[in-house]
Design an enzyme around this catalytic site. Structure first.
Site, PDB file in Angstrom:
ATOM      1  N   GLU A  70     -41.743  55.360 -46.039  1.00  0.00           N
ATOM      2  CA  GLU A  70     -40.781  55.182 -44.945  1.00  0.00           C
ATOM      3  C   GLU A  70     -40.699  56.526 -44.241  1.00  0.00           C
ATOM      4  O   GLU A  70     -40.029  57.441 -44.723  1.00  0.00           O
ATOM      5  CB  GLU A  70     -39.416  54.763 -45.509  1.00  0.00           C
ATOM      6  CG  GLU A  70     -39.428  53.433 -46.255  1.00  0.00           C
ATOM      7  CD  GLU A  70     -39.485  52.217 -45.327  1.00  0.00           C
ATOM      8  OE1 GLU A  70     -39.204  52.381 -44.131  1.00  0.00           O
ATOM      9  OE2 GLU A  70     -39.819  51.130 -45.804  1.00  0.00           O
ATOM     10  N   CYS A 127     -33.394  58.599 -38.986  1.00  0.00           N
ATOM     11  CA  CYS A 127     -34.819  58.323 -38.756  1.00  0.00           C
ATOM     12  C   CYS A 127     -35.036  57.391 -37.581  1.00  0.00           C
ATOM     13  O   CYS A 127     -36.025  57.502 -36.881  1.00  0.00           O
ATOM     14  CB  CYS A 127     -35.458  57.759 -40.011  1.00  0.00           C
ATOM     15  SG  CYS A 127     -34.640  56.271 -40.605  1.00  0.00           S
TER      16      CYS A 127
HETATM   17  P1  NAD Z   1     -39.004  65.546 -46.420  1.00  0.00           P
HETATM   18  O1  NAD Z   1     -40.288  64.833 -46.267  1.00  0.00           O
HETATM   19  O2  NAD Z   1     -38.952  67.003 -46.211  1.00  0.00           O
HETATM   20  O3  NAD Z   1     -38.403  65.304 -47.895  1.00  0.00           O
HETATM   21  C1  NAD Z   1     -38.353  64.029 -48.527  1.00  0.00           C
HETATM   22  C2  NAD Z   1     -38.416  64.195 -50.035  1.00  0.00           C
HETATM   23  O4  NAD Z   1     -39.670  64.763 -50.415  1.00  0.00           O
HETATM   24  C3  NAD Z   1     -37.348  65.130 -50.619  1.00  0.00           C
HETATM   25  O5  NAD Z   1     -36.886  64.569 -51.833  1.00  0.00           O
HETATM   26  C4  NAD Z   1     -38.104  66.424 -50.861  1.00  0.00           C
HETATM   27  O6  NAD Z   1     -37.587  67.156 -51.940  1.00  0.00           O
HETATM   28  C5  NAD Z   1     -39.475  65.938 -51.202  1.00  0.00           C
HETATM   29  N1  NAD Z   1     -40.541  66.884 -50.860  1.00  0.00           N
HETATM   30  C6  NAD Z   1     -40.551  67.843 -49.890  1.00  0.00           C
HETATM   31  N2  NAD Z   1     -41.731  68.475 -49.870  1.00  0.00           N
HETATM   32  C7  NAD Z   1     -42.499  67.898 -50.810  1.00  0.00           C
HETATM   33  C8  NAD Z   1     -43.834  68.106 -51.267  1.00  0.00           C
HETATM   34  N3  NAD Z   1     -44.619  69.018 -50.717  1.00  0.00           N
HETATM   35  N4  NAD Z   1     -44.284  67.315 -52.267  1.00  0.00           N
HETATM   36  C9  NAD Z   1     -43.509  66.366 -52.820  1.00  0.00           C
HETATM   37  N5  NAD Z   1     -42.251  66.137 -52.435  1.00  0.00           N
HETATM   38  C10 NAD Z   1     -41.736  66.897 -51.456  1.00  0.00           C
HETATM   39  O7  NAD Z   1     -38.006  64.788 -45.457  1.00  0.00           O
HETATM   40  P2  NAD Z   1     -36.509  65.185 -45.090  1.00  0.00           P
HETATM   41  O8  NAD Z   1     -36.497  66.411 -44.260  1.00  0.00           O
HETATM   42  O9  NAD Z   1     -35.661  65.132 -46.300  1.00  0.00           O
HETATM   43  O10 NAD Z   1     -36.102  63.934 -44.177  1.00  0.00           O
HETATM   44  C11 NAD Z   1     -36.339  63.902 -42.797  1.00  0.00           C
HETATM   45  C12 NAD Z   1     -37.523  63.026 -42.455  1.00  0.00           C
HETATM   46  O11 NAD Z   1     -37.413  61.767 -43.105  1.00  0.00           O
HETATM   47  C13 NAD Z   1     -37.613  62.691 -40.986  1.00  0.00           C
HETATM   48  O12 NAD Z   1     -38.944  62.764 -40.575  1.00  0.00           O
HETATM   49  C14 NAD Z   1     -37.104  61.266 -40.909  1.00  0.00           C
HETATM   50  O13 NAD Z   1     -37.551  60.535 -39.810  1.00  0.00           O
HETATM   51  C15 NAD Z   1     -37.611  60.698 -42.177  1.00  0.00           C
HETATM   52  N6  NAD Z   1     -36.813  59.566 -42.576  1.00  0.00           N
HETATM   53  C16 NAD Z   1     -37.347  58.322 -42.568  1.00  0.00           C
HETATM   54  C17 NAD Z   1     -36.567  57.230 -42.921  1.00  0.00           C
HETATM   55  C18 NAD Z   1     -37.106  55.837 -42.947  1.00  0.00           C
HETATM   56  O14 NAD Z   1     -36.419  54.974 -43.455  1.00  0.00           O
HETATM   57  N7  NAD Z   1     -38.278  55.567 -42.421  1.00  0.00           N
HETATM   58  C19 NAD Z   1     -35.248  57.431 -43.284  1.00  0.00           C
HETATM   59  C20 NAD Z   1     -34.743  58.713 -43.264  1.00  0.00           C
HETATM   60  C21 NAD Z   1     -35.529  59.776 -42.917  1.00  0.00           C
END
Ligand code: NAD
Length: 466
Positions: free
Chosen positions: A220, A254
């Site tokens: 997602e 998002c």
């Molecule tokens: P992110 O991708 O930075 O983090 C998401 C998760 O991944 C966190 O738990 C984080 O600790 C982990 N993570 C970060 N780097 C990682 C790595 N290198 N390897 C493994 N895990 C890692 O996202 P965010 O900043 O927390 O959220 C914002 C983003 O999420 C935006 O792009 C937004 O559009 C998207 N989002 C999508 C939805 C959806 O339902 N499609 C919902 C909410 C947010």
């Protein structure tokens, strides 16, 4: 983390997974009644902690109106649980499907069974909803789950860990707190399914790690979700909706409207309506202890620099209020190379982009990565049909923003760079279940005659080529 710590972390998480697997192997597959009990327990725990959610979210965001937490974050989880609780029986029943005449009167069914252990990785922006709705879905589908919430919302993660430890055995639901390193280890675990919500960039890494173990993924992700205003759009409503979308959770959603496409002759009129609506939405949120803060200083600096780059590049920047550490802002006159044009904004900045013809607007949407959501304002049926046909995106709300999220019977998910797979309601149940095809041969049928060497084989061969 140094390599010793990483090894330790790997061992720690692998032990949690092993304990869940062991429990899955030694206990019976949860039936409808026990899955419903799990959902009811989760719902009761959420309801009992509603004030704690509001409080810890305030801690993580600095400021966040209670409504942002209650209506946009945990409300959808409770609604989602209610929906699953109601329909689970029907979803779990083996589904009868038609069989070809040659196999008649055999019967074919699809049995949906739990996959095992689902890994869930959640972002910080809706720290509860985006952890708990996937979790509820995993439980509804009869799975066990390990959840890794985001380190950027540490108070929220702590609450989730405590609440879930009080509600479930660690062999059924386990929360793993930690940052990027823990996330990296987590994504490399041999789950039966990995459900990730977050950025496209991290999603790519997570999918790569999952591929190592052939773990199927639901991703997602994010993207730039446009609002397309047709010339006949209800500008007053659109302005109000868009202002809400950009101010709620400070635009850190998002499916928030990322930018607006307006006909060049309507721009002035629309901005005249938008400005007061943005200011009003911020003021209302302000009275309720918000608008929500930007999650970290780094994120606030990023938004400020996006705005600054646009200003230096000649764009017109209209700030609409005092509240918030980044003020709701309208930006006009973006250039293609600006980061505001290319990156997901994820904050209360709203570019207004003009178009001369509908073809041009549709082509612009098609020229970028596939959006997670698309919003169209028009009363024209033909135009609705045309935009639905000619654009490829995640979900769509017509004449509104973000509301599709609350319709549990719609699959929620992106396409292309905005995601892989979907959940909510039945779509989520199916994503976290194995669809096992089962065919039962009848005692008497034509099947033996039609096999190679059988009496009617020539007839069968002809029939099958027909
Ligand atoms: P992110 O991708 O930075 O983090 C998401 C998760 O991944 C966190 O738990 C984080 O600790 C982990 N993570 C970060 N780097 C990682 C790595 N290198 N390897 C493994 N895990 C890692 O996202 P965010 O900043 O927390 O959220 C914002 C983003 O999420 C935006 O792009 C937004 O559009 C998207 N989002 C999508 C939805 C959806 O339902 N499609 C919902 C909410 C947010």
């Amino acid at each position: 983390m140094d390599s010793d710590t990483v090894t330790g972390e790997t061992r720690r998480l692998a032990a949690v997974l092993a304990a869940q697997r062991e429990a899955a192997a030694s206990e019976v597959v949860p039936d409808l009644a026990s899955r419903r009990t799990d959902l009811a327990r989760l719902k009761a725990a959420i309801r009992a902690h509603r004030n704690d959610f509001v409080a810890v979210a305030r801690e993580d965001f600095g400021r966040r109106p209670a409504e942002d937490t209650l209506i946009l974050d945990i409300g959808p989880v409770v609604q989602g649980i209610n929906h699953m609780h109601r329909h689970l029986g029907a979803w779990m029943r083996p589904e009868r499907v038609p069989v070809p005449h040659t196999l008649w009167p055999g019967r074919a069914h699809i049995h949906r069974q739990p996959l095992g252990v689902v890994g869930i990785m959640a972002p910080w922006n809706y720290p509860f909803g985006l952890s708990l709705l996937p979790l509820a879905t995993a439980l509804a589908a009869g799975n066990r789950a390990m959840l890794k919430p985001s380190e950027l919302a540490p108070a929220s993660s702590r609450l989730l860990a405590d609440l879930l430890a009080d509600t479930f055995e660690a062999t059924q639901v386990a929360v793993v707190e930690g940052g990027v390193e823990t996330g990296t280890v987590f994504a490399g675990l041999p789950f039966d399914h990995l459900f990730f919500t977050g950025s496209t960039e991290v999603g790519r890494k997570v999918m790569r790690a999952a591929a190592e173990n052939l773990v199927p993924v639901t991703l997602e992700l994010g993207g730039k979700s446009p609002v397309l205003l047709a010339r006949d759009a209800d500008f007053a409503k659109a302005a109000r909706d868009i202002a809400f979308g950009k101010v709620a959770n400070a635009g850190q959603t998002c499916i928030a409207p990322d930018y607006v496409l307006v006909h060049e002759d309507d721009t002035k009129d629309f901005i005249a309506r938008l400005k007061p609506e943005m200011a009003r939405a911020a003021k209302i949120a302000g009275r309720r202890g918000g608008p929500a803060g930007i999650i970290s200083a780094r994120h606030a600096e990023r938004l400020a620099s996006l705005q600054e780059e646009a200003r230096i590049g000649g764009a017109v920047v209209i700030e609409t209020g005092e509240e918030g550490n980044v003020t709701p802002t309208i930006i006009i006159g973006l250039r293609p190379q600006m980061r505001l044009t290319r990156e997901e904004i994820f904050g209360p900045l709203l570019p207004v982009v003009t178009y001369a013809t509908m073809e041009e607007a549709i082509a612009r949407i098609g020229s970028g990565p596939r959006p997670l959501a698309l919003y169209l304002y028009t009363a024209n049926r033909d135009l609705k049909g045309r935009v639905l046909r000619d654009t490829l995106s995640g979900n769509v709300t017509l004449n509104g923003v973000m509301t599709h999220y609350a319709v549990e019977s719609l699959p929620f998910g992106g396409v292309g760079a905005s995601g892989i797979g979907a959940y909510h309601g039945r779509a989520g149940f199916e994503a976290m279940s194995h669809a096992k095809g089962v065919f039962e041969e009848p005692r008497r049928s034509l099947i033996p005659f039609g096999r190679p060497g059988g009496r009617f084989v020539k007839l069968f061969a002809r029939y099958m080529m027909r």
